[in-house]
Design an enzyme around this catalytic site. Structure first.
Site, mmCIF file in Angstrom:
data_model
loop_
_atom_site.group_PDB
_atom_site.id
_atom_site.type_symbol
_atom_site.label_atom_id
_atom_site.label_comp_id
_atom_site.label_asym_id
_atom_site.label_seq_id
_atom_site.Cartn_x
_atom_site.Cartn_y
_atom_site.Cartn_z
ATOM 1 N N ASN A 227 0.844 -1.235 0.221
ATOM 2 C CA ASN A 227 -0.172 -0.038 -0.174
ATOM 3 C C ASN A 227 0.891 1.186 0.142
ATOM 4 O OD1 ASN A 227 0.450 0.767 2.919
ATOM 5 N ND2 ASN A 227 -0.213 -1.250 3.140
ATOM 6 N N ASP A 295 -3.898 -6.509 5.242
ATOM 7 C CA ASP A 295 -5.093 -7.655 5.802
ATOM 8 C C ASP A 295 -4.727 -9.019 5.221
ATOM 9 O OD1 ASP A 295 -6.158 -5.642 7.527
ATOM 10 O OD2 ASP A 295 -7.286 -4.913 5.932
ATOM 11 N N ASP A 324 -3.961 -9.865 13.066
ATOM 12 C CA ASP A 324 -4.036 -8.476 13.474
ATOM 13 C C ASP A 324 -3.026 -8.100 14.586
ATOM 14 O OD1 ASP A 324 -4.953 -6.064 14.608
ATOM 15 O OD2 ASP A 324 -6.717 -6.209 13.318
ATOM 16 N N LYS A 355 -13.550 -0.119 15.277
ATOM 17 C CA LYS A 355 -12.237 -0.639 15.383
ATOM 18 C C LYS A 355 -11.674 -0.312 16.864
ATOM 19 C CE LYS A 355 -10.978 -0.447 10.627
ATOM 20 N NZ LYS A 355 -10.372 0.188 9.654
ATOM 21 N N LYS A 359 -10.884 -4.010 18.431
ATOM 22 C CA LYS A 359 -9.566 -4.315 18.669
ATOM 23 C C LYS A 359 -9.190 -4.051 20.149
ATOM 24 C CE LYS A 359 -8.242 -3.378 13.814
ATOM 25 N NZ LYS A 359 -7.284 -3.702 13.150
HETATM 26 O O1 C5P Z 1 -6.506 -2.082 8.828
HETATM 27 P P1 C5P Z 1 -7.201 -1.621 9.869
HETATM 28 O O2 C5P Z 1 -7.991 -0.328 9.450
HETATM 29 O O3 C5P Z 1 -8.138 -2.515 10.637
HETATM 30 O O4 C5P Z 1 -6.180 -0.936 10.997
HETATM 31 C C1 C5P Z 1 -6.443 -0.236 12.155
HETATM 32 C C2 C5P Z 1 -5.289 -0.400 12.943
HETATM 33 O O5 C5P Z 1 -4.935 -1.982 13.028
HETATM 34 C C3 C5P Z 1 -3.967 0.307 12.587
HETATM 35 O O6 C5P Z 1 -3.487 0.758 13.945
HETATM 36 C C4 C5P Z 1 -2.878 -0.693 12.169
HETATM 37 O O7 C5P Z 1 -1.775 -0.559 12.526
HETATM 38 C C5 C5P Z 1 -3.544 -2.121 12.886
HETATM 39 N N1 C5P Z 1 -3.501 -3.659 12.008
HETATM 40 C C6 C5P Z 1 -2.796 -4.374 12.618
HETATM 41 N N2 C5P Z 1 -2.526 -5.596 12.064
HETATM 42 C C7 C5P Z 1 -3.258 -5.853 10.845
HETATM 43 C C8 C5P Z 1 -4.351 -4.610 10.451
HETATM 44 C C9 C5P Z 1 -4.108 -3.572 11.130
HETATM 45 O O8 C5P Z 1 -2.045 -4.047 13.444
HETATM 46 N N3 C5P Z 1 -3.267 -6.906 10.213
#
Ligand code: C5P
Length: 419
Positions: A227, A295, A324, A355, A359
């Site tokens: 990305n 992801d 994650d 989120k 999370k």
């Molecule tokens: O991709 P997403 O929008 O869910 O990311 C939100 C948060 O989760 C960010 O802080 C990103 O660094 C973290 N993240 C992660 N591991 C992943 C996807 C996202 O730590 N596989």
């Protein structure tokens, strides 16, 4: 007084003051760097500095006689000390010892360098350098505050290994960094504090782990999924935490940024490597997941470069979910204060809010990456902070500003909430 806005330092008169620290050996390189910008450089050394480096070295590098004494009739017959004070556009002291800081903070004029500093209207900057315990001493920190009040800009100090064997904050910044910060300081009105200066060591003793940048998920030996993340926000946060005394591990995907001073950087490529590197740094007090982690990754990585087929049929890739990282850290029994980022292109707060809950984060920094001029790749950013307070989602908007300043504000917000 603000300095001329000329690009570079061509024609700027810089008086380089050197005091008695081991870092004085780096002042020779600094003098060369300053000369290369086209600045006029004259050097004044304290008596103690001459035990570390000779005036002759600085004279050879600057092409100017080096002044060492206030009471030197021959030198005073040339450019007297008041004339020298008036000549200077910038006085830069590097290294500045704890003793010199104390004398300048109290207005002493007991040698040539301190006398010049009292007599000048130049822009005054110093790069402190001393043992970490001396820097942390309340007397030194009070002197640093007083010097800032008096209009001095303090560059550094840096954290890391010290000549005496200690590790901590107190190293002189590298000459290249001093030059970069000097260029940034040129445009700041005298007396206005700089975000580069560690005002409070309020993260002293805290361990901070930060992820930054993109991840790359290999498809075959030559291709990958990734990305547009530049890593700038995560690096700015790492720099801000290190400046405030934290011990910072920065787990970084592939980026083209240089490591902020005093930060322990661990380079990784994929999300799985990033998770393993993060786990190797735990437990910690604060975790900031700023990386744009992919992801999904390929279900299997080709051993050889994938070939196109002869027909026009498309290609279907099979992807599987990546771990994650931020959620894994937040789910640990010894969880740190956990901060996530949400880069969204629509319904920013709704997605970020969900989120935050899903999370189990303590704070989420929501970032609308569809807005022009902010977010991915840009030097500026505007974000909304979301967190839970008495079971209510609370929000705070931070307007567009440089990522470095924004990082300082986000860290302020975190520090206020750290257990
Ligand atoms: O991709 P997403 O929008 O869910 O990311 C939100 C948060 O989760 C960010 O802080 C990103 O660094 C973290 N993240 C992660 N591991 C992943 C996807 C996202 O730590 N596989």
């Amino acid at each position: 007084m603000s300095l001329p806005l000329a690009p570079g330092l061509a024609g700027t008169r810089i008086l380089l003051g050197i005091s008695a620290g081991i870092a004085a050996y780096k002042s020779a390189h600094l003098a060369r760097l300053l000369k290369k910008t086209g600045a006029e450089v004259r050097v004044v050394m304290t008596e103690g500095a001459q035990a570390f480096i000779t005036p002759l070295t600085l004279q050879a590098l600057t092409g100017e006689p080096v002044r060492t004494s206030l009471l030197d009739p021959e030198a005073e017959a040339g450019m007297g000390h008041i004339e020298l004070a008036k000549w200077s556009d910038i006085i830069l002291i590097a290294p500045a010892t704890a003793d010199l800081m104390a004398r300048l903070a109290h207005g002493h004029a007991d040698d040539l360098l301190t006398t010049l500093c009292l007599a000048t209207e130049a822009h005054c900057l110093m790069a402190p350098a001393m043992n970490q315990a001396m820097w942390r001493h309340p007397a030194t920190l009070a002197n640093a505050d007083r010097l800032r009040e008096l209009g001095w800009a303090l560059l550094g100090p840096d954290a890391g290994d010290q000549a005496c064997g200690d590790v901590g904050l107190g190293r002189m910044l590298e000459p290249e960094t001093i030059l970069t910060q000097l260029l940034a300081e040129r445009e700041r009105p005298r007396g206005e504090s700089s975000e580069m200066m560690p005002v409070h060591q309020d993260l002293d003793g805290k361990r901070v782990v930060i992820t930054a940048g993109p991840t790359r998920e290999a498809l075959d030996p030559v291709r990958y999924l990734s990305n547009h993340s530049s890593g700038k926000m995560g690096y700015a946060l790492a720099a801000a935490c290190a400046q405030r005394g934290a011990s910072v591990s920065l787990v970084s995907g592939p980026v083209t940024l240089s490591t902020p001073p005093g930060v322990n950087r661990i380079d990784v490529t994929s999300a799985s490597e990033m998770l393993a590197a993060v786990e190797s740094q735990l437990p910690c007090d604060l975790f900031i997941g700023c990386a744009a982690v992919a992801d999904y990754r390929a279900a299997s990585v080709g051993e050889h470069k994938m070939k196109k087929t002869d027909d026009d049929a498309g290609l279907t890739l099979e992807l599987v979910r990546n771990p994650d990282i931020v959620a894994t850290v937040a789910a640990r029994p010894d969880r740190p204060f956990t901060v996530g980022f949400a880069a969204e292109t629509q319904d920013l707060e709704t997605h970020a809010g969900s989120k935050l809950e899903r999370k189990r984060l303590d704070l989420i920094v929501a970032n609308d990456v569809s807005r022009e001029g902010v977010g991915f790749g840009s030097d500026d950013n505007a974000v909304t902070l979301l967190w839970k307070q008495h079971d209510q989602t609370t929000r705070r908007e931070l307007p567009v500003q440089a990522k470095a300043t924004l990082a300082a504000v986000i860290v302020d917000h975190i520090v206020d909430r750290l257990p």
